[in-house]
Design a protein around this motif. Structure first.
Motif, PDB file in Angstrom:
ATOM      1  N   LEU A  43     -37.648  27.681  -5.901  1.00  0.00           N
ATOM      2  CA  LEU A  43     -36.716  26.861  -5.133  1.00  0.00           C
ATOM      3  C   LEU A  43     -37.416  26.093  -4.017  1.00  0.00           C
ATOM      4  O   LEU A  43     -37.021  24.963  -3.692  1.00  0.00           O
ATOM      5  N   ASP A  44     -38.453  26.671  -3.431  1.00  0.00           N
ATOM      6  CA  ASP A  44     -39.200  25.963  -2.389  1.00  0.00           C
ATOM      7  C   ASP A  44     -39.875  24.718  -2.958  1.00  0.00           C
ATOM      8  O   ASP A  44     -39.928  23.672  -2.297  1.00  0.00           O
ATOM      9  N   ASN A  45     -40.404  24.806  -4.170  1.00  0.00           N
ATOM     10  CA  ASN A  45     -41.010  23.641  -4.809  1.00  0.00           C
ATOM     11  C   ASN A  45     -39.966  22.563  -5.090  1.00  0.00           C
ATOM     12  O   ASN A  45     -40.229  21.369  -4.924  1.00  0.00           O
ATOM     13  N   TYR A  46     -38.789  23.008  -5.537  1.00  0.00           N
ATOM     14  CA  TYR A  46     -37.704  22.059  -5.789  1.00  0.00           C
ATOM     15  C   TYR A  46     -37.343  21.315  -4.506  1.00  0.00           C
ATOM     16  O   TYR A  46     -37.223  20.094  -4.476  1.00  0.00           O
ATOM     17  N   LYS A  47     -37.184  22.073  -3.407  1.00  0.00           N
ATOM     18  CA  LYS A  47     -36.833  21.464  -2.121  1.00  0.00           C
ATOM     19  C   LYS A  47     -37.908  20.498  -1.641  1.00  0.00           C
ATOM     20  O   LYS A  47     -37.610  19.449  -1.051  1.00  0.00           O
ATOM     21  N   LYS A  48     -39.183  20.832  -1.900  1.00  0.00           N
ATOM     22  CA  LYS A  48     -40.287  19.970  -1.467  1.00  0.00           C
ATOM     23  C   LYS A  48     -40.243  18.630  -2.189  1.00  0.00           C
ATOM     24  O   LYS A  48     -40.404  17.570  -1.567  1.00  0.00           O
ATOM     25  N   VAL A  49     -40.010  18.662  -3.497  1.00  0.00           N
ATOM     26  CA  VAL A  49     -39.934  17.418  -4.270  1.00  0.00           C
ATOM     27  C   VAL A  49     -38.768  16.558  -3.792  1.00  0.00           C
ATOM     28  O   VAL A  49     -38.900  15.341  -3.609  1.00  0.00           O
ATOM     29  N   ILE A  50     -37.624  17.183  -3.560  1.00  0.00           N
ATOM     30  CA  ILE A  50     -36.459  16.453  -3.061  1.00  0.00           C
ATOM     31  C   ILE A  50     -36.742  15.890  -1.665  1.00  0.00           C
ATOM     32  O   ILE A  50     -36.385  14.742  -1.348  1.00  0.00           O
ATOM     33  N   ALA A  51     -37.400  16.682  -0.830  1.00  0.00           N
ATOM     34  CA  ALA A  51     -37.676  16.259   0.544  1.00  0.00           C
ATOM     35  C   ALA A  51     -38.565  15.021   0.582  1.00  0.00           C
ATOM     36  O   ALA A  51     -38.351  14.111   1.396  1.00  0.00           O
ATOM     37  N   ILE A  52     -39.573  14.982  -0.283  1.00  0.00           N
ATOM     38  CA  ILE A  52     -40.504  13.846  -0.287  1.00  0.00           C
ATOM     39  C   ILE A  52     -39.914  12.656  -1.037  1.00  0.00           C
ATOM     40  O   ILE A  52     -39.835  11.538  -0.503  1.00  0.00           O
ATOM     41  N   ASN A  53     -39.508  12.882  -2.282  1.00  0.00           N
ATOM     42  CA  ASN A  53     -39.120  11.765  -3.145  1.00  0.00           C
ATOM     43  C   ASN A  53     -37.766  11.157  -2.805  1.00  0.00           C
ATOM     44  O   ASN A  53     -37.588   9.936  -2.936  1.00  0.00           O
ATOM     45  N   LEU A  54     -36.840  11.967  -2.383  1.00  0.00           N
ATOM     46  CA  LEU A  54     -35.475  11.479  -2.143  1.00  0.00           C
ATOM     47  C   LEU A  54     -35.159  11.329  -0.655  1.00  0.00           C
ATOM     48  O   LEU A  54     -34.864  10.230  -0.182  1.00  0.00           O
ATOM     49  N   ILE A  55     -35.264  12.433   0.085  1.00  0.00           N
ATOM     50  CA  ILE A  55     -34.935  12.352   1.504  1.00  0.00           C
ATOM     51  C   ILE A  55     -35.928  11.469   2.242  1.00  0.00           C
ATOM     52  O   ILE A  55     -35.557  10.661   3.103  1.00  0.00           O
ATOM     53  N   SER A  85     -36.877  14.717 -11.868  1.00  0.00           N
ATOM     54  CA  SER A  85     -35.755  13.906 -12.352  1.00  0.00           C
ATOM     55  C   SER A  85     -34.599  13.899 -11.362  1.00  0.00           C
ATOM     56  O   SER A  85     -33.952  12.869 -11.162  1.00  0.00           O
ATOM     57  N   SER A  86     -34.331  15.037 -10.740  1.00  0.00           N
ATOM     58  CA  SER A  86     -33.278  15.102  -9.723  1.00  0.00           C
ATOM     59  C   SER A  86     -33.575  14.144  -8.576  1.00  0.00           C
ATOM     60  O   SER A  86     -32.691  13.411  -8.110  1.00  0.00           O
ATOM     61  N   SER A  87     -34.830  14.168  -8.123  1.00  0.00           N
ATOM     62  CA  SER A  87     -35.191  13.326  -6.981  1.00  0.00           C
ATOM     63  C   SER A  87     -35.104  11.852  -7.331  1.00  0.00           C
ATOM     64  O   SER A  87     -34.595  11.040  -6.550  1.00  0.00           O
ATOM     65  N   LYS A  88     -35.584  11.489  -8.503  1.00  0.00           N
ATOM     66  CA  LYS A  88     -35.574  10.087  -8.899  1.00  0.00           C
ATOM     67  C   LYS A  88     -34.174   9.627  -9.285  1.00  0.00           C
ATOM     68  O   LYS A  88     -33.797   8.468  -9.082  1.00  0.00           O
ATOM     69  N   GLY A  89     -33.382  10.539  -9.843  1.00  0.00           N
ATOM     70  CA  GLY A  89     -31.980  10.221 -10.099  1.00  0.00           C
ATOM     71  C   GLY A  89     -31.237   9.940  -8.805  1.00  0.00           C
ATOM     72  O   GLY A  89     -30.364   9.071  -8.747  1.00  0.00           O
ATOM     73  N   GLY A  90     -31.611  10.663  -7.742  1.00  0.00           N
ATOM     74  CA  GLY A  90     -31.020  10.407  -6.438  1.00  0.00           C
ATOM     75  C   GLY A  90     -31.376   9.035  -5.893  1.00  0.00           C
ATOM     76  O   GLY A  90     -30.541   8.358  -5.284  1.00  0.00           O
ATOM     77  N   VAL A  91     -32.622   8.624  -6.116  1.00  0.00           N
ATOM     78  CA  VAL A  91     -33.043   7.283  -5.682  1.00  0.00           C
ATOM     79  C   VAL A  91     -32.241   6.213  -6.420  1.00  0.00           C
ATOM     80  O   VAL A  91     -31.795   5.228  -5.821  1.00  0.00           O
ATOM     81  N   VAL A  92     -32.052   6.407  -7.731  1.00  0.00           N
ATOM     82  CA  VAL A  92     -31.227   5.476  -8.499  1.00  0.00           C
ATOM     83  C   VAL A  92     -29.800   5.461  -7.958  1.00  0.00           C
ATOM     84  O   VAL A  92     -29.204   4.402  -7.741  1.00  0.00           O
ATOM     85  N   MET A 125     -28.645   6.137  -5.028  1.00  0.00           N
ATOM     86  CA  MET A 125     -28.437   5.585  -3.688  1.00  0.00           C
ATOM     87  C   MET A 125     -28.547   4.064  -3.658  1.00  0.00           C
ATOM     88  O   MET A 125     -28.125   3.429  -2.690  1.00  0.00           O
ATOM     89  N   THR A 126     -29.088   3.467  -4.707  1.00  0.00           N
ATOM     90  CA  THR A 126     -29.385   2.040  -4.670  1.00  0.00           C
ATOM     91  C   THR A 126     -28.155   1.186  -4.377  1.00  0.00           C
ATOM     92  O   THR A 126     -28.168   0.350  -3.466  1.00  0.00           O
ATOM     93  N   LEU A 127     -27.092   1.361  -5.129  1.00  0.00           N
ATOM     94  CA  LEU A 127     -25.893   0.544  -4.929  1.00  0.00           C
ATOM     95  C   LEU A 127     -25.218   0.804  -3.588  1.00  0.00           C
ATOM     96  O   LEU A 127     -24.929  -0.151  -2.854  1.00  0.00           O
ATOM     97  N   PRO A 128     -24.940   2.064  -3.233  1.00  0.00           N
ATOM     98  CA  PRO A 128     -24.264   2.260  -1.951  1.00  0.00           C
ATOM     99  C   PRO A 128     -25.091   1.810  -0.749  1.00  0.00           C
ATOM    100  O   PRO A 128     -24.520   1.298   0.233  1.00  0.00           O
ATOM    101  N   VAL A 129     -26.409   1.986  -0.798  1.00  0.00           N
ATOM    102  CA  VAL A 129     -27.232   1.510   0.314  1.00  0.00           C
ATOM    103  C   VAL A 129     -27.224  -0.017   0.351  1.00  0.00           C
ATOM    104  O   VAL A 129     -27.143  -0.628   1.422  1.00  0.00           O
ATOM    105  N   ALA A 130     -27.286  -0.646  -0.827  1.00  0.00           N
ATOM    106  CA  ALA A 130     -27.211  -2.115  -0.866  1.00  0.00           C
ATOM    107  C   ALA A 130     -25.890  -2.598  -0.288  1.00  0.00           C
ATOM    108  O   ALA A 130     -25.844  -3.607   0.433  1.00  0.00           O
TER     109      ALA A 130
END
Length: 258
Positions: A105-117, A163-170, A172-177
């Motif tokens: 779970l720590d690895n999962y959180k790290k990927v989300i923290a860098i790639n998405l957050i 995939s979770s992190s990159k799916g999050g980036v996808v 967020m694109t519309l609402p942030v725009a």
């Protein structure tokens, strides 16, 4: 949008896709802040393109602010490219049925923290600075391009964190725009396929492996080059009518389960 004389920030800009984007932004006349943790490569690239290197960990808000402040010293901030990211490979559960063998779970959180957050933190801070600037001749204040991946759509076995992190980036694109439209800032995302970056290593074995991977690409049957990705980044920044889009640059590949 004309970026000549303006400043641009590229996170993960010291190598791979980020470095290619930094070079192409500089070729368009932008003053580029290479924001990365790889100091030696980042400083060398900044010197090559007439930019500035800033050490940035995208999980550190203060370091992101420092990069934004540095960009404003070079010119009005018009472009942000979010290219910093990491990967991770592990299946959701282990073969032995033990709790401790499940995905770390720590690895999962790290990927989300860098790639998405980290991506969102860069967006919110850079966009704040952009919003204070003057409009360009085309009525804009800036453009943001984030890096997702085809894994956002075709995630393979073991890619759940990535995939979770990159799916999050996808996602967020519309609402942030939509959020940033009032500030006259455009937001787009690129979803790369298999790109020839240092992640695959060097040497004969590496070349054979990359050639094998390339056979799964619809056409052309090869890995993409960082410059081919960077050219799409530049298009999304300079084309004033591109907004709220996610563009796959992948040679038509659709990733199999494994």
């Amino acid at each position: 949008m004309d970026i000549s004389g303006a400043s641009a920030i590229v996170t993960g800009g010291a190598s791979g896709i980020g470095a290619a984007a930094a070079r192409q932004l500089a070729a368009k006349g932008a003053h580029v802040v290479v924001a990365d943790l790889q100091a030696e490569k980042g400083e060398a690239l900044a010197k090559e393109i007439g930019g500035v290197f800033v050490s940035v960990d995208v999980t550190d808000t203060e370091q992101i602010k420092a990069a934004v402040d540095k960009s404003l010293e070079l010119g009005p901030l018009r472009a942000l490219v979010n290219s910093a990211g990491i990967g991770s490979a592990q299946r959701t559960i282990g073969r032995d049925g033990e709790y401790d063998s499940a995905f770390n779970l720590d690895n999962y959180k790290k990927v989300i923290a860098i790639n998405l957050i980290g991506t969102f933190d860069c967006i919110r801070l850079a966009a704040t600075a952009m919003s204070r600037g003057e409009e360009t001749a085309t009525g804009e204040k800036g453009a943001i391009v984030s890096m997702a991946s085809v894994a956002a759509f075709d995630g393979q076995i073991g890619q759940v964190a990535y995939s979770s992190s990159k799916g999050g980036v996808v996602g967020m694109t519309l609402p942030v725009a939509r959020d940033l439209a009032a500030a006259k800032i455009r937001v787009n995302t690129v979803a790369p396929g298999l790109i020839d970056t240092p992640i695959y290593g060097e040497g004969e074995d590496s070349e054979k492996f990359k050639a094998h991977l390339g056979q799964s690409v619809l056409f052309p049957n090869r890995l993409g080059s960082p410059d081919e990705l960077a050219s799409m980044v530049i298009e999304l920044i300079t084309n004033s009518y591109m907004n709220a889009e996610v563009v796959r640059v992948d040679g038509g590949i659709r990733m199999p389960p494994k």
